[in-house]
Design a protein around this motif. Structure first.
Motif, PDB file in Angstrom:
ATOM      1  N   LEU A  20       0.998  -1.371  -0.084  1.00 43.17           N
ATOM      2  CA  LEU A  20      -0.084  -0.041  -0.083  1.00 43.17           C
ATOM      3  C   LEU A  20       0.776   1.102  -0.016  1.00 43.17           C
ATOM      4  O   LEU A  20       1.816   1.335   0.718  1.00 43.17           O
ATOM      5  N   TRP A  37      -0.444  -2.510   8.790  1.00 42.34           N
ATOM      6  CA  TRP A  37       0.511  -2.704   8.079  1.00 42.34           C
ATOM      7  C   TRP A  37       1.814  -1.977   8.666  1.00 42.34           C
ATOM      8  O   TRP A  37       1.710  -1.313   9.510  1.00 42.34           O
ATOM      9  N   LEU A  63      -2.971   0.345  -3.931  1.00 38.91           N
ATOM     10  CA  LEU A  63      -2.844  -1.059  -3.383  1.00 38.91           C
ATOM     11  C   LEU A  63      -2.610  -1.985  -4.544  1.00 38.91           C
ATOM     12  O   LEU A  63      -3.066  -2.017  -5.387  1.00 38.91           O
TER      13      LEU A  63
END
Length: 76
Positions: A20, A37, A63
């Motif tokens: 991401l 993340w 993404l």
């Protein structure tokens, strides 16, 4: 002179093939939680792929999945 934008790159903690990228200082995408993340790097706009920059300009994030195979889609 225009301000140089900076981007934050992340890898998902349990699904490490997902990556991401978001604009530094922008809100984290509401569809996910930042706790899931791991931050991997920060890059200037000049060091970020133009397609990634365009996706972020359009959607607020980029993404993508590393290792995505043709067998996973109808692309040919």
């Amino acid at each position: 002179m225009s301000e140089v934008r900076t981007y934050e790159f992340y890898v998902h903690k349990t699904e490490s093939d997902f990556r991401l990228t978001v604009l530094q200082g922008a809100p984290f995408p509401s569809q996910s939680r930042i706790e899931n993340w791991a931050h991997t790097r920060t890059r200037s706009e000049e060091d970020t792929n133009p397609d990634v920059v365009a996706a972020i300009d359009e959607m607020g994030y980029c993404l993508f999945r590393i290792g995505f195979r043709f067998e996973d889609t109808d692309l040919s």
